[in-house]
Scaffold this motif. Structure first.
Motif, PDB file in Angstrom:
ATOM      1  N   ARG A  12     108.133  61.778 -31.132  1.00 31.20           N
ATOM      2  CA  ARG A  12     106.850  61.593 -31.819  1.00 31.20           C
ATOM      3  C   ARG A  12     106.677  62.563 -32.981  1.00 31.20           C
ATOM      4  NH1 ARG A  12     102.375  60.138 -27.179  1.00 31.20           N
ATOM      5  NH2 ARG A  12     103.036  57.970 -26.942  1.00 31.20           N
ATOM      6  N   GLU A  13     107.144  63.805 -32.811  1.00 32.05           N
ATOM      7  CA  GLU A  13     107.053  64.781 -33.897  1.00 32.05           C
ATOM      8  C   GLU A  13     107.837  64.319 -35.121  1.00 32.05           C
ATOM      9  OE1 GLU A  13     108.287  68.513 -32.191  1.00 32.05           O
ATOM     10  OE2 GLU A  13     106.317  68.847 -31.269  1.00 32.05           O
ATOM     11  N   LEU A  14     108.901  63.569 -34.886  1.00 30.22           N
ATOM     12  CA  LEU A  14     109.699  63.030 -35.986  1.00 30.22           C
ATOM     13  C   LEU A  14     109.140  61.710 -36.509  1.00 30.22           C
ATOM     14  CD1 LEU A  14     113.260  63.739 -34.556  1.00 30.22           C
ATOM     15  CD2 LEU A  14     112.146  64.906 -36.484  1.00 30.22           C
ATOM     16  N   GLY A  15     108.073  61.205 -35.882  1.00 27.88           N
ATOM     17  CA  GLY A  15     107.481  59.933 -36.287  1.00 27.88           C
ATOM     18  C   GLY A  15     108.392  58.760 -35.972  1.00 27.88           C
ATOM     19  N   MET A  16     109.173  58.899 -34.896  1.00 28.94           N
ATOM     20  CA  MET A  16     110.176  57.909 -34.534  1.00 28.94           C
ATOM     21  C   MET A  16     109.679  57.056 -33.364  1.00 28.94           C
ATOM     22  SD  MET A  16     114.110  58.769 -33.349  1.00 28.94           S
ATOM     23  CE  MET A  16     114.317  59.940 -34.673  1.00 28.94           C
ATOM     24  N   THR A  17     109.945  55.772 -33.421  1.00 34.40           N
ATOM     25  CA  THR A  17     109.621  54.886 -32.304  1.00 34.40           C
ATOM     26  C   THR A  17     110.781  54.891 -31.307  1.00 34.40           C
ATOM     27  OG1 THR A  17     110.632  52.937 -33.296  1.00 34.40           O
ATOM     28  CG2 THR A  17     108.294  53.362 -33.842  1.00 34.40           C
ATOM     29  N   GLN A  18     110.527  54.339 -30.129  1.00 37.46           N
ATOM     30  CA  GLN A  18     111.599  54.193 -29.151  1.00 37.46           C
ATOM     31  C   GLN A  18     112.691  53.279 -29.695  1.00 37.46           C
ATOM     32  OE1 GLN A  18     109.799  52.881 -25.477  1.00 37.46           O
ATOM     33  NE2 GLN A  18     109.177  54.958 -24.919  1.00 37.46           N
ATOM     34  N   VAL A  19     112.321  52.277 -30.449  1.00 35.05           N
ATOM     35  CA  VAL A  19     113.293  51.346 -31.030  1.00 35.05           C
ATOM     36  C   VAL A  19     114.180  52.086 -32.037  1.00 35.05           C
ATOM     37  CG1 VAL A  19     113.562  49.266 -32.436  1.00 35.05           C
ATOM     38  CG2 VAL A  19     111.864  49.324 -30.611  1.00 35.05           C
ATOM     39  N   GLU A  20     113.593  52.959 -32.827  1.00 35.33           N
ATOM     40  CA  GLU A  20     114.383  53.742 -33.785  1.00 35.33           C
ATOM     41  C   GLU A  20     115.321  54.707 -33.055  1.00 35.33           C
ATOM     42  OE1 GLU A  20     111.394  53.887 -37.620  1.00 35.33           O
ATOM     43  OE2 GLU A  20     110.955  55.181 -35.899  1.00 35.33           O
ATOM     44  N   LEU A  21     114.834  55.303 -31.966  1.00 33.87           N
ATOM     45  CA  LEU A  21     115.683  56.190 -31.173  1.00 33.87           C
ATOM     46  C   LEU A  21     116.815  55.397 -30.536  1.00 33.87           C
ATOM     47  CD1 LEU A  21     116.281  59.012 -30.122  1.00 33.87           C
ATOM     48  CD2 LEU A  21     114.637  58.604 -28.270  1.00 33.87           C
ATOM     49  N   ARG A  22     116.524  54.182 -30.114  1.00 38.29           N
ATOM     50  CA  ARG A  22     117.555  53.295 -29.563  1.00 38.29           C
ATOM     51  C   ARG A  22     118.664  53.081 -30.582  1.00 38.29           C
ATOM     52  NH1 ARG A  22     119.474  48.846 -30.740  1.00 38.29           N
ATOM     53  NH2 ARG A  22     117.813  48.358 -32.185  1.00 38.29           N
ATOM     54  N   ALA A  23     118.268  52.818 -31.822  1.00 36.31           N
ATOM     55  CA  ALA A  23     119.246  52.561 -32.872  1.00 36.31           C
ATOM     56  C   ALA A  23     120.120  53.789 -33.147  1.00 36.31           C
ATOM     57  CB  ALA A  23     118.541  52.127 -34.154  1.00 36.31           C
ATOM     58  N   LYS A  24     119.548  54.968 -33.027  1.00 34.90           N
ATOM     59  CA  LYS A  24     120.301  56.193 -33.299  1.00 34.90           C
ATOM     60  C   LYS A  24     121.188  56.617 -32.142  1.00 34.90           C
ATOM     61  CE  LYS A  24     117.294  58.315 -36.702  1.00 34.90           C
ATOM     62  NZ  LYS A  24     117.776  59.399 -37.531  1.00 34.90           N
ATOM     63  N   THR A  25     120.846  56.199 -30.928  1.00 34.40           N
ATOM     64  CA  THR A  25     121.597  56.659 -29.755  1.00 34.40           C
ATOM     65  C   THR A  25     122.484  55.590 -29.130  1.00 34.40           C
ATOM     66  OG1 THR A  25     119.787  56.073 -28.263  1.00 34.40           O
ATOM     67  CG2 THR A  25     119.829  58.344 -29.114  1.00 34.40           C
ATOM     68  N   GLY A  26     122.156  54.318 -29.357  1.00 33.27           N
ATOM     69  CA  GLY A  26     122.884  53.240 -28.695  1.00 33.27           C
ATOM     70  C   GLY A  26     122.380  52.978 -27.287  1.00 33.27           C
ATOM     71  N   LEU A  27     121.349  53.702 -26.871  1.00 31.96           N
ATOM     72  CA  LEU A  27     120.730  53.474 -25.561  1.00 31.96           C
ATOM     73  C   LEU A  27     119.734  52.330 -25.694  1.00 31.96           C
ATOM     74  CD1 LEU A  27     119.966  57.223 -24.765  1.00 31.96           C
ATOM     75  CD2 LEU A  27     121.874  55.877 -23.870  1.00 31.96           C
ATOM     76  N   SER A  28     119.435  51.669 -24.611  1.00 31.00           N
ATOM     77  CA  SER A  28     118.444  50.593 -24.694  1.00 31.00           C
ATOM     78  C   SER A  28     117.034  51.177 -24.783  1.00 31.00           C
ATOM     79  CB  SER A  28     118.549  49.674 -23.479  1.00 31.00           C
ATOM     80  OG  SER A  28     118.022  50.304 -22.327  1.00 31.00           O
ATOM     81  N   GLN A  29     116.145  50.397 -25.376  1.00 36.73           N
ATOM     82  CA  GLN A  29     114.754  50.840 -25.487  1.00 36.73           C
ATOM     83  C   GLN A  29     114.146  50.975 -24.101  1.00 36.73           C
ATOM     84  OE1 GLN A  29     111.685  48.737 -25.100  1.00 36.73           O
ATOM     85  NE2 GLN A  29     110.522  50.609 -25.403  1.00 36.73           N
ATOM     86  N   GLY A  30     114.521  50.091 -23.195  1.00 37.22           N
ATOM     87  CA  GLY A  30     114.031  50.165 -21.824  1.00 37.22           C
ATOM     88  C   GLY A  30     114.462  51.446 -21.133  1.00 37.22           C
TER      89      GLY A  30
END
Length: 71
Positions: A12-30
């Motif tokens: 949240r501090e980075l203004g990132m959504t879970q979907v954006e974090l998913r894209a950066k990590t390859g982990l699923s949003q779930g």
């Protein structure tokens, strides 16, 4: 603060959504959602992926710096 709470805070501090974090990590949003809710204990490789994506350290996510300060 749990690891999941720290992930959510950093994201949240980075203004990132879970979907954006998913894209950066390859982990699923779930998976990210459940991790943030404390439902999973991630493996070391997952913690490293999260730390890199969140521009922080694994030590910070795991609270190791907090333990050093308290000791």
């Amino acid at each position: 603060m749990t690891l999941g709470q720290k992930v959510k805070k950093c994201r949240r501090e980075l203004g990132m959504t879970q979907v954006e974090l998913r894209a950066k990590t390859g982990l699923s949003q779930g998976y990210i959602s459940m991790l943030e809710k404390g439902k999973f204990d991630p493996t070391a490789p997952v913690i490293i992926k999260l730390a890199v994506a969140l521009n922080t350290s694994a030590d910070e996510l795991l609270g190791i710096n907090d333990v050093k300060k308290a000791g």
